[in-house]
Design a protein around this motif. Structure first.
Motif, PDB file in Angstrom:
ATOM      1  N   HIS A  12      41.807  36.847  42.948  1.00  0.00           N
ATOM      2  CA  HIS A  12      42.653  37.771  42.181  1.00  0.00           C
ATOM      3  C   HIS A  12      43.372  36.988  41.093  1.00  0.00           C
ATOM      4  O   HIS A  12      43.851  35.884  41.335  1.00  0.00           O
ATOM      5  CB  HIS A  12      43.723  38.406  43.083  1.00  0.00           C
ATOM      6  CG  HIS A  12      43.150  39.244  44.185  1.00  0.00           C
ATOM      7  ND1 HIS A  12      42.928  40.592  44.049  1.00  0.00           N
ATOM      8  CD2 HIS A  12      42.755  38.919  45.436  1.00  0.00           C
ATOM      9  CE1 HIS A  12      42.411  41.061  45.183  1.00  0.00           C
ATOM     10  NE2 HIS A  12      42.304  40.068  46.037  1.00  0.00           N
ATOM     11  N   TYR A  13      43.409  37.543  39.898  1.00  0.00           N
ATOM     12  CA  TYR A  13      44.316  37.052  38.854  1.00  0.00           C
ATOM     13  C   TYR A  13      45.384  38.124  38.738  1.00  0.00           C
ATOM     14  O   TYR A  13      45.151  39.142  38.084  1.00  0.00           O
ATOM     15  CB  TYR A  13      43.605  36.903  37.513  1.00  0.00           C
ATOM     16  CG  TYR A  13      42.599  35.783  37.427  1.00  0.00           C
ATOM     17  CD1 TYR A  13      42.987  34.445  37.490  1.00  0.00           C
ATOM     18  CD2 TYR A  13      41.244  36.071  37.236  1.00  0.00           C
ATOM     19  CE1 TYR A  13      42.047  33.419  37.375  1.00  0.00           C
ATOM     20  CE2 TYR A  13      40.310  35.052  37.117  1.00  0.00           C
ATOM     21  CZ  TYR A  13      40.721  33.732  37.194  1.00  0.00           C
ATOM     22  OH  TYR A  13      39.798  32.727  37.076  1.00  0.00           O
ATOM     23  N   GLY A  14      46.515  37.962  39.392  1.00  0.00           N
ATOM     24  CA  GLY A  14      47.511  39.030  39.414  1.00  0.00           C
ATOM     25  C   GLY A  14      46.887  40.270  40.038  1.00  0.00           C
ATOM     26  O   GLY A  14      46.356  40.209  41.142  1.00  0.00           O
ATOM     27  N   ASP A  15      46.892  41.386  39.298  1.00  0.00           N
ATOM     28  CA  ASP A  15      46.322  42.635  39.803  1.00  0.00           C
ATOM     29  C   ASP A  15      44.800  42.685  39.646  1.00  0.00           C
ATOM     30  O   ASP A  15      44.152  43.584  40.174  1.00  0.00           O
ATOM     31  CB  ASP A  15      46.887  43.841  39.020  1.00  0.00           C
ATOM     32  CG  ASP A  15      48.346  44.073  39.351  1.00  0.00           C
ATOM     33  OD1 ASP A  15      48.791  43.554  40.396  1.00  0.00           O
ATOM     34  OD2 ASP A  15      49.032  44.753  38.553  1.00  0.00           O
ATOM     35  N   TYR A  16      44.263  41.763  38.866  1.00  0.00           N
ATOM     36  CA  TYR A  16      42.834  41.838  38.541  1.00  0.00           C
ATOM     37  C   TYR A  16      41.992  41.183  39.634  1.00  0.00           C
ATOM     38  O   TYR A  16      42.193  40.017  39.979  1.00  0.00           O
ATOM     39  CB  TYR A  16      42.583  41.174  37.182  1.00  0.00           C
ATOM     40  CG  TYR A  16      41.166  41.346  36.719  1.00  0.00           C
ATOM     41  CD1 TYR A  16      40.699  42.588  36.317  1.00  0.00           C
ATOM     42  CD2 TYR A  16      40.287  40.260  36.706  1.00  0.00           C
ATOM     43  CE1 TYR A  16      39.387  42.759  35.913  1.00  0.00           C
ATOM     44  CE2 TYR A  16      38.975  40.425  36.297  1.00  0.00           C
ATOM     45  CZ  TYR A  16      38.533  41.675  35.904  1.00  0.00           C
ATOM     46  OH  TYR A  16      37.238  41.840  35.509  1.00  0.00           O
ATOM     47  N   HIS A  17      41.059  41.941  40.183  1.00  0.00           N
ATOM     48  CA  HIS A  17      40.211  41.447  41.273  1.00  0.00           C
ATOM     49  C   HIS A  17      38.922  40.887  40.667  1.00  0.00           C
ATOM     50  O   HIS A  17      37.971  41.615  40.419  1.00  0.00           O
ATOM     51  CB  HIS A  17      39.918  42.621  42.221  1.00  0.00           C
ATOM     52  CG  HIS A  17      39.460  42.190  43.570  1.00  0.00           C
ATOM     53  ND1 HIS A  17      39.290  43.066  44.611  1.00  0.00           N
ATOM     54  CD2 HIS A  17      39.136  40.974  44.070  1.00  0.00           C
ATOM     55  CE1 HIS A  17      38.877  42.409  45.687  1.00  0.00           C
ATOM     56  NE2 HIS A  17      38.772  41.139  45.378  1.00  0.00           N
ATOM     57  N   ALA A  18      38.922  39.572  40.396  1.00  0.00           N
ATOM     58  CA  ALA A  18      37.837  38.970  39.612  1.00  0.00           C
ATOM     59  C   ALA A  18      36.592  38.676  40.440  1.00  0.00           C
ATOM     60  O   ALA A  18      35.467  38.742  39.924  1.00  0.00           O
ATOM     61  CB  ALA A  18      38.327  37.692  38.938  1.00  0.00           C
ATOM     62  N   LEU A  19      36.754  38.339  41.730  1.00  0.00           N
ATOM     63  CA  LEU A  19      35.605  38.113  42.617  1.00  0.00           C
ATOM     64  C   LEU A  19      35.812  38.935  43.887  1.00  0.00           C
ATOM     65  O   LEU A  19      36.868  38.850  44.516  1.00  0.00           O
ATOM     66  CB  LEU A  19      35.479  36.623  42.986  1.00  0.00           C
ATOM     67  CG  LEU A  19      35.192  35.646  41.848  1.00  0.00           C
ATOM     68  CD1 LEU A  19      35.199  34.211  42.379  1.00  0.00           C
ATOM     69  CD2 LEU A  19      33.862  35.948  41.160  1.00  0.00           C
ATOM     70  N   GLY A  36      24.684  37.753  34.780  1.00  0.00           N
ATOM     71  CA  GLY A  36      25.510  38.957  34.741  1.00  0.00           C
ATOM     72  C   GLY A  36      26.159  39.031  33.372  1.00  0.00           C
ATOM     73  O   GLY A  36      26.211  38.031  32.658  1.00  0.00           O
ATOM     74  N   PRO A  37      26.655  40.208  33.012  1.00  0.00           N
ATOM     75  CA  PRO A  37      27.248  40.359  31.678  1.00  0.00           C
ATOM     76  C   PRO A  37      28.517  39.527  31.525  1.00  0.00           C
ATOM     77  O   PRO A  37      29.126  39.120  32.515  1.00  0.00           O
ATOM     78  CB  PRO A  37      27.552  41.856  31.595  1.00  0.00           C
ATOM     79  CG  PRO A  37      27.539  42.364  32.981  1.00  0.00           C
ATOM     80  CD  PRO A  37      26.686  41.445  33.787  1.00  0.00           C
ATOM     81  N   SER A  38      28.875  39.311  30.280  1.00  0.00           N
ATOM     82  CA  SER A  38      30.077  38.556  29.979  1.00  0.00           C
ATOM     83  C   SER A  38      31.283  39.187  30.680  1.00  0.00           C
ATOM     84  O   SER A  38      31.430  40.399  30.687  1.00  0.00           O
ATOM     85  CB  SER A  38      30.265  38.584  28.457  1.00  0.00           C
ATOM     86  OG  SER A  38      31.399  37.865  28.130  1.00  0.00           O
ATOM     87  N   GLY A  39      32.098  38.349  31.322  1.00  0.00           N
ATOM     88  CA  GLY A  39      33.297  38.839  31.974  1.00  0.00           C
ATOM     89  C   GLY A  39      33.093  39.297  33.414  1.00  0.00           C
ATOM     90  O   GLY A  39      34.022  39.786  34.055  1.00  0.00           O
ATOM     91  N   CYS A  40      31.878  39.122  33.963  1.00  0.00           N
ATOM     92  CA  CYS A  40      31.627  39.623  35.330  1.00  0.00           C
ATOM     93  C   CYS A  40      32.122  38.666  36.406  1.00  0.00           C
ATOM     94  O   CYS A  40      32.124  39.017  37.586  1.00  0.00           O
ATOM     95  CB  CYS A  40      30.149  39.934  35.532  1.00  0.00           C
ATOM     96  SG  CYS A  40      29.108  38.480  35.683  1.00  0.00           S
ATOM     97  N   GLY A  41      32.517  37.445  36.011  1.00  0.00           N
ATOM     98  CA  GLY A  41      33.087  36.518  36.999  1.00  0.00           C
ATOM     99  C   GLY A  41      32.250  35.279  37.278  1.00  0.00           C
ATOM    100  O   GLY A  41      32.550  34.536  38.216  1.00  0.00           O
ATOM    101  N   LYS A  42      31.238  35.015  36.468  1.00  0.00           N
ATOM    102  CA  LYS A  42      30.357  33.864  36.711  1.00  0.00           C
ATOM    103  C   LYS A  42      31.131  32.544  36.623  1.00  0.00           C
ATOM    104  O   LYS A  42      31.061  31.719  37.532  1.00  0.00           O
ATOM    105  CB  LYS A  42      29.194  33.847  35.701  1.00  0.00           C
ATOM    106  CG  LYS A  42      28.358  35.111  35.689  1.00  0.00           C
ATOM    107  CD  LYS A  42      27.220  35.037  34.684  1.00  0.00           C
ATOM    108  CE  LYS A  42      27.646  34.892  33.228  1.00  0.00           C
ATOM    109  NZ  LYS A  42      28.369  36.077  32.691  1.00  0.00           N
ATOM    110  N   SER A  43      31.859  32.375  35.524  1.00  0.00           N
ATOM    111  CA  SER A  43      32.600  31.114  35.359  1.00  0.00           C
ATOM    112  C   SER A  43      33.705  30.993  36.395  1.00  0.00           C
ATOM    113  O   SER A  43      33.977  29.902  36.896  1.00  0.00           O
ATOM    114  CB  SER A  43      33.194  31.016  33.950  1.00  0.00           C
ATOM    115  OG  SER A  43      32.162  30.928  33.005  1.00  0.00           O
ATOM    116  N   THR A  44      34.320  32.122  36.721  1.00  0.00           N
ATOM    117  CA  THR A  44      35.352  32.099  37.763  1.00  0.00           C
ATOM    118  C   THR A  44      34.756  31.593  39.066  1.00  0.00           C
ATOM    119  O   THR A  44      35.340  30.729  39.739  1.00  0.00           O
ATOM    120  CB  THR A  44      35.930  33.519  37.959  1.00  0.00           C
ATOM    121  OG1 THR A  44      36.438  33.972  36.707  1.00  0.00           O
ATOM    122  CG2 THR A  44      37.034  33.533  38.999  1.00  0.00           C
ATOM    123  N   LEU A  45      33.579  32.071  39.407  1.00  0.00           N
ATOM    124  CA  LEU A  45      32.931  31.629  40.647  1.00  0.00           C
ATOM    125  C   LEU A  45      32.623  30.130  40.579  1.00  0.00           C
ATOM    126  O   LEU A  45      32.859  29.393  41.542  1.00  0.00           O
ATOM    127  CB  LEU A  45      31.666  32.452  40.897  1.00  0.00           C
ATOM    128  CG  LEU A  45      30.949  32.159  42.213  1.00  0.00           C
ATOM    129  CD1 LEU A  45      31.874  32.391  43.408  1.00  0.00           C
ATOM    130  CD2 LEU A  45      29.702  33.031  42.364  1.00  0.00           C
TER     131      LEU A  45
END
Ligand SMILES: Nc1ncnc2c1ncn2[C@@H]1O[C@H](COP(=O)(O)OP(=O)(O)O)[C@@H](O)[C@H]1O
Ligand SMILES: [Mg+2]
Length: 370
Positions: A12-19, A36-45
């Motif tokens: 989670h980034y604050g309220d945002y559920h990234a993974l 996956g499309p840009s912003g789907c969480g690849k780099s976060t993972l």
């Protein structure tokens, strides 16, 4: 070399559920490609695997070892990321050697290692330059060289070829594949290039909005996508999605198509042990890859194929194939033809529509039903 288990990871980034509940087991020596499309969480993972970012819950296991709370340097992971940082005051040679020096590898061995990766990455003529004297693509190769000069438990690559021109990109793709075949290293690799994904991966993980949609071999992802998103994401040009009616035909089922003149064909579908009785006489979405719509030959059509004439709207020669756009069921459809079939826009063309590998989707939730 090590296996990697991304275990029920949430971020989670604050309220945002990234993974969202990401669970992936990667075998030792496996090449996993994340798309996956840009912003789907690849780099976060990737950042959570590397330890650059914490996870909200779940665990990261390298082999049998839980590394969830270890710092990046204690995880023994080598990475090349989109935003790679080279040491600006050091030459290319020292940038590549630095990690080995820190590990007290003998100088003679470091020199050999630097030469090896520099040759492989075609940066041997740049070894005495500083990063400021390099182009973006050259810097990216240096960053890759720095990762490849080590033998870590796993490699993480986050779009490592994205700054390279097309020719070098293809060469580097081959080099990475060779490297993996030779070293049998465990690799997690992010790309938005589907050819890269298809050619490099042992398995592909398709993500969307922080969710893992499908994890399977390239062949499975291509031929047996779980839903319209996965089906449309892999393959270029994309799979055609054609709203069509499902009909009962003899003992089986058929899909109905009409050309621009309203001429209809019913094409029998192969029996695949799925009960589609509830869908008969309802609208479904037919998924057909461009290569499943070909030029009809003089022979009579195969079992799961029908010939249908249609006017061509657009003809796009690409060299090896010629793409044409026509309309079935009043929707644009792309076919991949042999250039020898000499299609001409505005003229009629006799197509063979082959549904032996067709898939069907539920128009409401877009899940695959056949
Ligand atoms: N540090 C952060 N703080 C808040 N939101 C972030 C942060 N990093 C990434 N995000 C958000 O998480 C989502 C996934 O980002 P990212 O993993 O970079 O996507 P990808 O690599 O698939 O393009 C995006 O919506 C992004 O805006
Ligand atoms: Mg990214």
């Amino acid at each position: 070399m090590s296996s990697l288990h991304i275990k029920d990871v949430n971020k989670h980034y604050g309220d945002y559920h990234a993974l969202k509940e990401i669970d992936i087991k990667i075998d030792s020596g496996e090449f996993l490609v994340l798309v996956g499309p840009s912003g789907c969480g690849k780099s976060t993972l990737m950042n959570t695997i590397a330890g650059l970012d914490s996870i909200s819950d779940g665990a990261i296991l390298l082999g049998d070892k839980d590394v969830t709370h270890l710092s990046p340097k204690d995880r023994d992971i080598a990475m090349v990321f989109q935003s790679y940082a080279l040491y600006p005051s050091m030459t290319v040679r020292r940038n590549i050697a630095f990690g080995l020096e820190m590990r007290k590898v003998p100088q003679a061995q470091i020199a050999l290692e630097v030469d090896r990766v520099a040759t492989m990455l075609q940066i041997d003529h740049l070894l005495d330059r500083k990063p400021a004297e390099l182009s973006g693509g050259q810097r990216q190769r240096v960053a890759m060289g720095r990762a490849l000069a080590r033998e870590p438990k796993i490699y993480l690559f986050d779009e490592p070829l994205s700054n390279l021109d097309a020719k070098l990109r293809v060469e580097m793709r081959t080099e990475i594949k060779k490297l993996h075949q030779r070293l049998k290293t465990t690799i997690v690799y992010v790309t938005h290039d589907q050819i890269e994904a298809m050619t490099l991966a042992d398995r592909i993980a398709v993500m969307k909005d922080g969710v893992l949609l499908q994890l399977a071999s390239p062949e499975q992802i291509y031929n047996n996508p779980v839903n319209m998103f996965v089906a449309g994401f892999m393959g270029s040009p994309s799979m055609n999605f054609i709203r069509s009616y499902l009909r009962a035909l003899n003992d089986g089922l058929a899909i109905e198509l009409h050309n621009r003149d309203g001429e209809r064909v019913s094409i029998p579908l192969p029996e695949r042990g799925k009960d589609l009785s509830a869908w008969v006489n309802r609208e479904v979405i037919l998924g057909l890859r461009p290569e499943q719509i070909r030029q009809a030959t003089v022979n009579s059509p195969a079992v799961f194929e029908r010939h249908i004439n249609n006017q061509l709207d657009v003809v796009e020669p690409t060299g090896a194939d010629t793409l044409v756009v026509t309309q079935f069921n009043d929707q644009d459809v792309t076919a991949r033809l042999d250039p020898e079939s000499h299609p001409v826009s505005g003229r009629d063309f006799l197509f063979a529509v082959d549904v032996s590998k067709a898939v069907l989707f539920d128009p409401d939730n877009e899940d695959r039903i056949y």
